[in-house]
Structures are given as structure tokens and as C-alpha cells.
Design an enzyme around this catalytic site. Structure first.
Site, PDB file in Angstrom:
ATOM      1  N   ARG A   1     -16.987   1.893  -1.761  1.00 56.49           N
ATOM      2  CA  ARG A   1     -15.710   2.566  -1.465  1.00 56.49           C
ATOM      3  C   ARG A   1     -15.676   3.895  -2.219  1.00 56.49           C
ATOM      4  O   ARG A   1     -15.023   4.034  -3.250  1.00 56.49           O
ATOM      5  CB  ARG A   1     -14.522   1.672  -1.870  1.00 56.49           C
ATOM      6  CG  ARG A   1     -14.459   0.387  -1.067  1.00 56.49           C
ATOM      7  CD  ARG A   1     -13.297  -0.473  -1.503  1.00 56.49           C
ATOM      8  NE  ARG A   1     -12.025  -0.019  -0.982  1.00 56.49           N
ATOM      9  CZ  ARG A   1     -10.850  -0.582  -1.273  1.00 56.49           C
ATOM     10  NH1 ARG A   1     -10.810  -1.621  -2.086  1.00 56.49           N
ATOM     11  NH2 ARG A   1      -9.739  -0.121  -0.749  1.00 56.49           N
TER      12      ARG A   1
ATOM     13  N   ILE B   1     -14.996   7.860  -3.359  1.00 53.43           N
ATOM     14  CA  ILE B   1     -13.764   8.678  -3.388  1.00 53.43           C
ATOM     15  C   ILE B   1     -14.123  10.165  -3.257  1.00 53.43           C
ATOM     16  O   ILE B   1     -13.377  11.026  -3.702  1.00 53.43           O
ATOM     17  CB  ILE B   1     -12.892   8.407  -4.638  1.00 53.43           C
ATOM     18  CG1 ILE B   1     -13.661   8.630  -5.937  1.00 53.43           C
ATOM     19  CG2 ILE B   1     -12.300   7.020  -4.602  1.00 53.43           C
ATOM     20  CD1 ILE B   1     -12.729   8.705  -7.158  1.00 53.43           C
ATOM     21  N   ASP B   2     -15.290  10.416  -2.656  1.00 49.92           N
ATOM     22  CA  ASP B   2     -15.756  11.801  -2.536  1.00 49.92           C
ATOM     23  C   ASP B   2     -14.762  12.714  -1.810  1.00 49.92           C
ATOM     24  O   ASP B   2     -14.603  13.883  -2.166  1.00 49.92           O
ATOM     25  CB  ASP B   2     -17.121  11.838  -1.822  1.00 49.92           C
ATOM     26  CG  ASP B   2     -17.079  11.148  -0.461  1.00 49.92           C
ATOM     27  OD1 ASP B   2     -16.599  10.007  -0.394  1.00 49.92           O
ATOM     28  OD2 ASP B   2     -17.505  11.763   0.533  1.00 49.92           O
TER      29      ASP B   2
ATOM     30  N   ASP C   1      -7.267  -4.672   7.364  1.00 47.54           N
ATOM     31  CA  ASP C   1      -6.667  -5.663   6.455  1.00 47.54           C
ATOM     32  C   ASP C   1      -6.208  -6.915   7.197  1.00 47.54           C
ATOM     33  O   ASP C   1      -5.959  -7.949   6.571  1.00 47.54           O
ATOM     34  CB  ASP C   1      -5.452  -5.061   5.738  1.00 47.54           C
ATOM     35  CG  ASP C   1      -5.840  -3.870   4.891  1.00 47.54           C
ATOM     36  OD1 ASP C   1      -7.017  -3.768   4.521  1.00 47.54           O
ATOM     37  OD2 ASP C   1      -4.967  -3.040   4.618  1.00 47.54           O
TER      38      ASP C   1
ATOM     39  N   CYS D   1     -10.482  -4.358  -4.755  1.00 42.93           N
ATOM     40  CA  CYS D   1     -11.298  -5.339  -4.027  1.00 42.93           C
ATOM     41  C   CYS D   1     -12.663  -4.756  -3.709  1.00 42.93           C
ATOM     42  O   CYS D   1     -12.758  -3.596  -3.313  1.00 42.93           O
ATOM     43  CB  CYS D   1     -10.641  -5.682  -2.685  1.00 42.93           C
ATOM     44  SG  CYS D   1      -9.161  -6.668  -2.837  1.00 42.93           S
TER      45      CYS D   1
ATOM     46  N   ASN E   1       0.809  -1.223   0.000  1.00 38.34           N
ATOM     47  CA  ASN E   1       0.000   0.000   0.000  1.00 38.34           C
ATOM     48  C   ASN E   1       0.840   1.269   0.000  1.00 38.34           C
ATOM     49  O   ASN E   1       0.323   2.352  -0.247  1.00 38.34           O
ATOM     50  CB  ASN E   1      -1.011  -0.020   1.158  1.00 38.34           C
ATOM     51  CG  ASN E   1      -2.140  -1.006   0.865  1.00 38.34           C
ATOM     52  OD1 ASN E   1      -2.311  -1.440  -0.278  1.00 38.34           O
ATOM     53  ND2 ASN E   1      -2.893  -1.378   1.890  1.00 38.34           N
TER      54      ASN E   1
ATOM     55  N   ARG F   1      -7.394  -0.404  -7.224  1.00 42.96           N
ATOM     56  CA  ARG F   1      -7.958   0.789  -6.611  1.00 42.96           C
ATOM     57  C   ARG F   1      -6.962   1.950  -6.678  1.00 42.96           C
ATOM     58  O   ARG F   1      -7.325   3.102  -6.902  1.00 42.96           O
ATOM     59  CB  ARG F   1      -8.278   0.445  -5.164  1.00 42.96           C
ATOM     60  CG  ARG F   1      -8.825   1.552  -4.389  1.00 42.96           C
ATOM     61  CD  ARG F   1     -10.080   1.150  -3.674  1.00 42.96           C
ATOM     62  NE  ARG F   1     -10.649   2.288  -2.989  1.00 42.96           N
ATOM     63  CZ  ARG F   1     -11.703   2.944  -3.420  1.00 42.96           C
ATOM     64  NH1 ARG F   1     -12.316   2.555  -4.516  1.00 42.96           N
ATOM     65  NH2 ARG F   1     -12.172   3.961  -2.756  1.00 42.96           N
TER      66      ARG F   1
ATOM     67  N   ARG G   1      -2.456 -10.044  -6.391  1.00 46.11           N
ATOM     68  CA  ARG G   1      -2.435  -8.573  -6.430  1.00 46.11           C
ATOM     69  C   ARG G   1      -1.654  -8.005  -5.256  1.00 46.11           C
ATOM     70  O   ARG G   1      -1.200  -6.862  -5.321  1.00 46.11           O
ATOM     71  CB  ARG G   1      -3.870  -8.025  -6.371  1.00 46.11           C
ATOM     72  CG  ARG G   1      -4.602  -8.052  -7.689  1.00 46.11           C
ATOM     73  CD  ARG G   1      -5.857  -7.205  -7.608  1.00 46.11           C
ATOM     74  NE  ARG G   1      -5.562  -6.054  -6.790  1.00 46.11           N
ATOM     75  CZ  ARG G   1      -6.330  -5.613  -5.791  1.00 46.11           C
ATOM     76  NH1 ARG G   1      -7.439  -6.196  -5.502  1.00 46.11           N
ATOM     77  NH2 ARG G   1      -5.972  -4.553  -5.084  1.00 46.11           N
TER      78      ARG G   1
HETATM   79  N1  EPU Z   1     -14.036   6.811   2.469  1.00 47.89           N
HETATM   80  C1  EPU Z   1     -15.056   7.657   2.094  1.00 47.89           C
HETATM   81  N2  EPU Z   1     -14.788   8.574   1.126  1.00 47.89           N
HETATM   82  C2  EPU Z   1     -13.576   8.685   0.544  1.00 47.89           C
HETATM   83  C3  EPU Z   1     -12.544   7.818   0.925  1.00 47.89           C
HETATM   84  C4  EPU Z   1     -12.805   6.872   1.904  1.00 47.89           C
HETATM   85  O1  EPU Z   1     -16.171   7.579   2.599  1.00 47.89           O
HETATM   86  O2  EPU Z   1     -13.406   9.555  -0.329  1.00 47.89           O
HETATM   87  C5  EPU Z   1     -14.298   5.797   3.525  1.00 47.89           C
HETATM   88  C6  EPU Z   1     -14.140   4.362   3.008  1.00 47.89           C
HETATM   89  O3  EPU Z   1     -15.334   3.913   2.410  1.00 47.89           O
HETATM   90  C7  EPU Z   1     -13.782   3.618   4.268  1.00 47.89           C
HETATM   91  C8  EPU Z   1     -12.956   4.643   5.040  1.00 47.89           C
HETATM   92  O4  EPU Z   1     -13.272   5.908   4.487  1.00 47.89           O
HETATM   93  O5  EPU Z   1     -14.939   3.327   4.997  1.00 47.89           O
HETATM   94  C9  EPU Z   1     -11.458   4.447   4.985  1.00 47.89           C
HETATM   95  O6  EPU Z   1     -11.056   4.319   3.637  1.00 47.89           O
HETATM   96  P1  EPU Z   1      -9.596   4.735   3.134  1.00 47.89           P
HETATM   97  O7  EPU Z   1      -9.741   5.816   2.135  1.00 47.89           O
HETATM   98  O8  EPU Z   1      -8.723   4.978   4.313  1.00 47.89           O
HETATM   99  O9  EPU Z   1      -9.141   3.420   2.396  1.00 47.89           O
HETATM  100  P2  EPU Z   1      -8.404   3.300   1.007  1.00 47.89           P
HETATM  101  O10 EPU Z   1      -7.393   4.380   0.884  1.00 47.89           O
HETATM  102  O11 EPU Z   1      -9.379   3.118  -0.088  1.00 47.89           O
HETATM  103  C10 EPU Z   1      -6.472   1.856   1.968  1.00 47.89           C
HETATM  104  C11 EPU Z   1      -5.853   0.542   1.616  1.00 47.89           C
HETATM  105  C12 EPU Z   1      -6.794  -0.596   1.996  1.00 47.89           C
HETATM  106  C13 EPU Z   1      -7.086  -0.498   3.489  1.00 47.89           C
HETATM  107  C14 EPU Z   1      -7.665   0.890   3.821  1.00 47.89           C
HETATM  108  C15 EPU Z   1      -7.902   1.111   5.304  1.00 47.89           C
HETATM  109  C16 EPU Z   1      -4.573   1.103  -0.342  1.00 47.89           C
HETATM  110  C17 EPU Z   1      -4.395   0.981  -1.798  1.00 47.89           C
HETATM  111  N3  EPU Z   1      -5.626   0.498   0.176  1.00 47.89           N
HETATM  112  O12 EPU Z   1      -7.675   1.932   1.207  1.00 47.89           O
HETATM  113  O13 EPU Z   1      -6.081  -1.781   1.746  1.00 47.89           O
HETATM  114  O14 EPU Z   1      -8.023  -1.489   3.841  1.00 47.89           O
HETATM  115  O15 EPU Z   1      -6.746   1.910   3.364  1.00 47.89           O
HETATM  116  O16 EPU Z   1      -6.715   0.986   5.999  1.00 47.89           O
HETATM  117  O17 EPU Z   1      -3.762   1.710   0.351  1.00 47.89           O
HETATM  118  C18 EPU Z   1      -5.828  -4.054   1.265  1.00 47.89           C
HETATM  119  O18 EPU Z   1      -4.607  -3.845   1.280  1.00 47.89           O
HETATM  120  O19 EPU Z   1      -6.344  -5.197   1.234  1.00 47.89           O
HETATM  121  C19 EPU Z   1      -6.730  -2.891   1.290  1.00 47.89           C
HETATM  122  C20 EPU Z   1      -8.005  -2.970   0.958  1.00 47.89           C
END
Ligand code: EPU
Length: 423
Positions: free
Chosen positions: A123, A125-126, A308, A118, A24, A94, A400
Site C-alpha cells: 500500500r 503512499i507515493d 471493502d 491492514c 473512513n 493507516r 478498529r
Molecule cells: N495507491 C498507490 N499509491 C498511493 C496511494 C494509493 O499506488 O500513493 C494505490 C493503492 O495501493 C491501491 C489504490 O491505489 O491499489 C487505491 O488506494 P487508495 O489510496 O484509494 O486507498 P487508501 O486511501 O489507502 C482507503 C480506505 C480503504 C479502502 C480504500 C479503497 C481509508 C482509511 N482507507 O484506503 O479502507 O479499501 O480507500 O477504497 O479511507 C477499510 O476500510 O477496510 C479499508 C482498507
């Protein structure tokens, strides 16, 4: 045809394993490198399909990528061209969304397809997009071709408060802000170690980022970013997965290239579960764990218990005598692994954003699926424990994110192999 991973369970594992660079972090460092105007060298790259997908995107952008060794890339964006990212490579993972921040930051323009990755429930991205808008960008989304267009005549630093401490939004906004005029302040920023790693790379390139690893990050815009050398931090989730594997199936295992502090939340729960561990500066040794106790975990942003790792830990909970509980506060729907584990003899009840694991249960081989990356880790661990030969489908999810998992497990004495079969 589809590929299966087959695991003959029941073998006690023994030996050493060396953890790879953090997935990550890597998936953000590669897009971050294109913000430079000269070659960036990154070592410690894990051998995972997400890296191949990101390299494919770099190729589309006419960025030169030299593979010096399997874990050592030189990324040279000197001749980069900011073309629209509409290729399938974008939807394979992602983290392709990090090109939004990087391209917006460098060119004031990015057009790309919706990212993939995944399925863990919705998920959105707002927060990423709101951050770009706060910096002065306009964001539009086209329903017909599923593409975002993000453009700005001029990016200007501002204060951005994140409603949720999102890892992705924090990194993406940091990348978009490195060339912006003046100071950007991200409040309620995520504090994951991968964010510090990306800020470290950007600072080596010449950015001025302070506070990464705390909940307030300040970015003072600069005019140029140059090349640098960077070594990726170890993968705390891969390390945690191997610690759990060792607790579940090993006589004696040494897990090397670990920053134990990154795993504090897991290690403290494993201590509660009676796992026999020795924690050193950069390695963890596990020496058999015969009388596992149940435990309760609630996933939280770092430094809380990592979402995770809840999926792999669920398997260990099936071996503890009594009821364990997992509560999810990050991804309420991240429980697909429980259905797969129940096929193997586990007794898990999934409720709303939670699961109760009734242990101890003996696991037996079954045909299961890696429904997502960490479910993949969970079924691998269950396969190592089970009687008989477990067959795991959808192995691309595992590939992945886990670097050379077959080799690492074989070297520890596991019986694991792959087979191509008719769909
Ligand atoms: N969220 C929002 N809006 C946004 C962004 C996030 O509502 O614009 C919510 C998400 O839906 C979630 C929470 O905020 O409920 C946290 O999401 P975050 O953005 O922190 O997660 P991410 O960046 O999409 C990364 C890791 C994930 C890991 C999460 C939490 C990467 C590529 N992915 O995802 O890793 O689960 O942080 O720690 O860095 C994995 O490695 O298996 C994996 C899914």
C-alpha cells in the site's frame, strides 16, 4: 492472553440496527480538524479503536479533545504544538498519514513514522508524497527510524494529476492545499463520499474547495480556518455489511441511517442474487432471501463495487447455488478471508487477483482469524451462519472499524460473546 470473539451460529436474526458514522470519513475528519484555529465539533463519531488511536495522536500534539458524549467530540487545536509523530499510535492505523497533509498545510513541516493499518498487499503512499512535492514540499525518508520528514518554506497551488484515483492521496493533498497560495487543482481525484464529507468540513471551517465528489477538485488557498460543527455521514461499508448479514441470516431486518445511493453497486448485485429488499430514503429493509443466485463482481473505485465489501459479500456467495466470481482491481492480494472461510467449509479457489466461490456450501464452526478488518466482517458473518461455535482471533482488527458490533448483533438476536484465552 488474547481476546476471542465467539459466535454460536444458526440463529435467525430479526430487528433493527442503526448504522454509525463513517470510519473512513472520521479518520480523515479528525486530522482535518487540526487545520482550524478554533474548536471544531464533530458528531456521529463511531466507537472504534482507530478513533482512540487518533485521539492519542491529538494528545501528543497538545490538541484539547473533549468527549461530550461517546459519539460527540470537540477538538480544540488552539494550543497545538507541532511535535514529531514517532509514537506507536501512528503505526496502529493507516489513516495517521492524514496528519502529513494537515501538519504540512498548517505549519509547512511534518515529521512522522510510517503509517500502519491492514495488510492488503503493498500500500504505497507515493501519490500523497508526489502531491506534497508538487505543492513545493521536500520529502525525505529515514530508513533508520522509519520516519518521513516533509517540509516547505512556502506552499503554492498547482495542478496535480493522480495516476490512480487514490482516496488517501486526494484527501491528503486537499488538506495540504487549503492554506497554499493560489489555486490547486487535483485531476483524476477519487470520488468516494468520504472525500465530500472531508471537503464539507473544511469548507465549513472556511476553506474554498469545489468539485469534491467529481474527478476534478479545485482548492483556493485561504489565510485562516475557524471552528465549526459537523455531523459525519453514515458508514456505507458498515451499512453494506449489515445488509449482507441480513441477506445471509435474517427473517426481517431494518437497517437505519443509510444513504442507499452510496451502496448502489452492492444493492444492484444483491438484486441480481435474489435478495428480497425494500429501499427507502434512509433505510433498507431485508425480508429473507431463500433462493440466492450466484453473481460476478469486480471491485472498482467509487461508484464502482467497493473493495471493502467484496470480503463480506464472499460469504453470501458461499450460500448461492452455483459459481460466483470476485475480481479485485484495487488490492490484488485482498483474499486472506478465503482461506479462513475454507476452514469453515466454504469451497473457494483463489487465483490471481480473483476468487471463484463454488456454492452452495454448508458452513461449520472453526477456529479462524480476522486477518484484516473486512476479513473480520467476513468471518463474523460466516460464524452467524455456521453450525456450532466459531472462535475468531485477532479481533483487534474488527474493533478498529466496526462500532459496537457485539451490541448491534446481540440486539438482532445473535449469540456473540468475548473470551480472554492464553495465547
Ligand atoms: N495507491 C498507490 N499509491 C498511493 C496511494 C494509493 O499506488 O500513493 C494505490 C493503492 O495501493 C491501491 C489504490 O491505489 O491499489 C487505491 O488506494 P487508495 O489510496 O484509494 O486507498 P487508501 O486511501 O489507502 C482507503 C480506505 C480503504 C479502502 C480504500 C479503497 C481509508 C482509511 N482507507 O484506503 O479502507 O479499501 O480507500 O477504497 O479511507 C477499510 O476500510 O477496510 C479499508 C482498507
Amino acid at each position: 492472553m488474547q481476546e476471542l470473539i465467539k459466535i454460536e451460529g444458526g440463529h435467525r436474526l430479526e430487528g433493527e440496527v442503526t448504522i454509525s458514522g463513517a470510519k473512513n470519513a472520521t479518520v480523515a475528519l479528525i486530522p482535518a480538524a487540526v487545520l482550524a484555529n478554533a474548536p471544531v465539533t464533530i458528531v456521529g463519531i463511531p466507537q472504534i479503536a482507530d478513533v482512540a488511536s487518533l485521539s492519542g495522536i491529538l494528545e501528543i500534539l497538545n490538541v484539547d479533545v473533549t468527549e461530550v458524549a461517546s459519539d460527540h467530540l470537540i477538538i480544540d487545536p488552539s494550543h497545538m504544538v507541532n511535535v514529531d509523530l514517532t509514537a506507536d499510535a501512528v503505526t496502529k492505523l493507516r489513516a495517521s498519514y492524514y496528519f502529513m497533509g494537515a501538519l504540512l498545510g498548517k505549519y509547512g513541516y511534518c515529521r512522522m513514522k510510517m503509517p500502519g493499518g491492514c495488510y492488503l498487499g503493498p500500500r504505497p503512499i507515493d501519490l500523497h508524497l508526489k502531491g506534497f512535492e508538487a505543492l513545493g514540499a521536500q520529502v525525505t525518508y529515514n530508513e533508520d527510524d522509519l520516519c518521513y520528514t516533509i517540509k516547505a518554506d512556502h506552499l503554492k497551488g498547482t495542478k496535480i494529476f493522480l495516476d490512480i484515483a487514490s482516496v488517501g492521496a486526494t484527501i491528503n493533498i486537499m488538506m495540504a492545499a487549503v492554506y497554499a497560495e493560489g489555486r490547486t487543482v487535483i485531476e483524476n481525484a477519487a470520488k468516494e463520499p468520504e472525500i465530500i464529507d472531508v471537503a464539507t468540513l473544511l469548507n465549513k471551517m472556511g476553506a474554498r474547495i469545489r468539485g469534491a465528489g467529481t474527478n476534478v477538485i479545485k482548492i483556493d488557498g485561504v489565510k485562516n480556518l475557524s471552528g465549526c460543527f459537523h455531523e459525519i455521514i453514515p458508514d456505507r461499508i458498515e451499512a453494506g455489511t449489515f445488509v449482507i448479514i441480513a441477506a445471509a441470516c435474517a427473517k426481517h431486518m431494518v437497517i437505519k441511517n443509510v444513504i442507499p445511493q452510496h451502496l448502489d453497486a452492492l444493492l444492484s448485485k444483491l438484486q441480481d442474487m435474489n435478495v428480497n429488499m425494500k429501499i427507502d430514503v434512509d433505510q433498507i429493509t431485508i425480508n429473507g432471501s431463500p433462493d440466492l443466485k450466484p453473481c460476478h463482481i469486480t471491485t472498482k473505485p467509487y461508484p464502482g463495487f467497493a473493495t471493502d465489501l467484496q470480503q463480506p459479500l464472499t460469504v453470501l456467495m458461499t450460500q448461492a447455488d452455483g459459481d460466483s466470481v470476485v475480481k479485485e482491481t484495487i488490492y490484488p492480494e485482498r483474499f486472506k478471508h478465503c482461506g479462513e472461510l475454507n476452514k469453515m467449509g466454504a469451497n473457494i479457489e483463489v487465483g490471481e487477483a480473483s476468487a471463484v466461490i463454488h456454492g452452495a456450501t454448508k458452513l461449520h464452526a472453526a477456529q479462524v482469524k480476522a486477518t484484516d478488518l473486512r476479513c473480520g466482517a467476513a468471518v463474523v458473518i460466516a460464524g452467524l451462519l455456521a453450525d456450532g461455535v466459531t472462535e475468531i482471533g485477532n479481533v483487534y482488527h474488527i474493533d478498529r472499524g466496526y462500532s459496537e458490533i457485539d451490541r448491534k448483533l446481540k440486539e438482532l438476536g445473535a449469540v456473540i460473546y468475548r473470551e480472554m484465552v492464553e495465547d
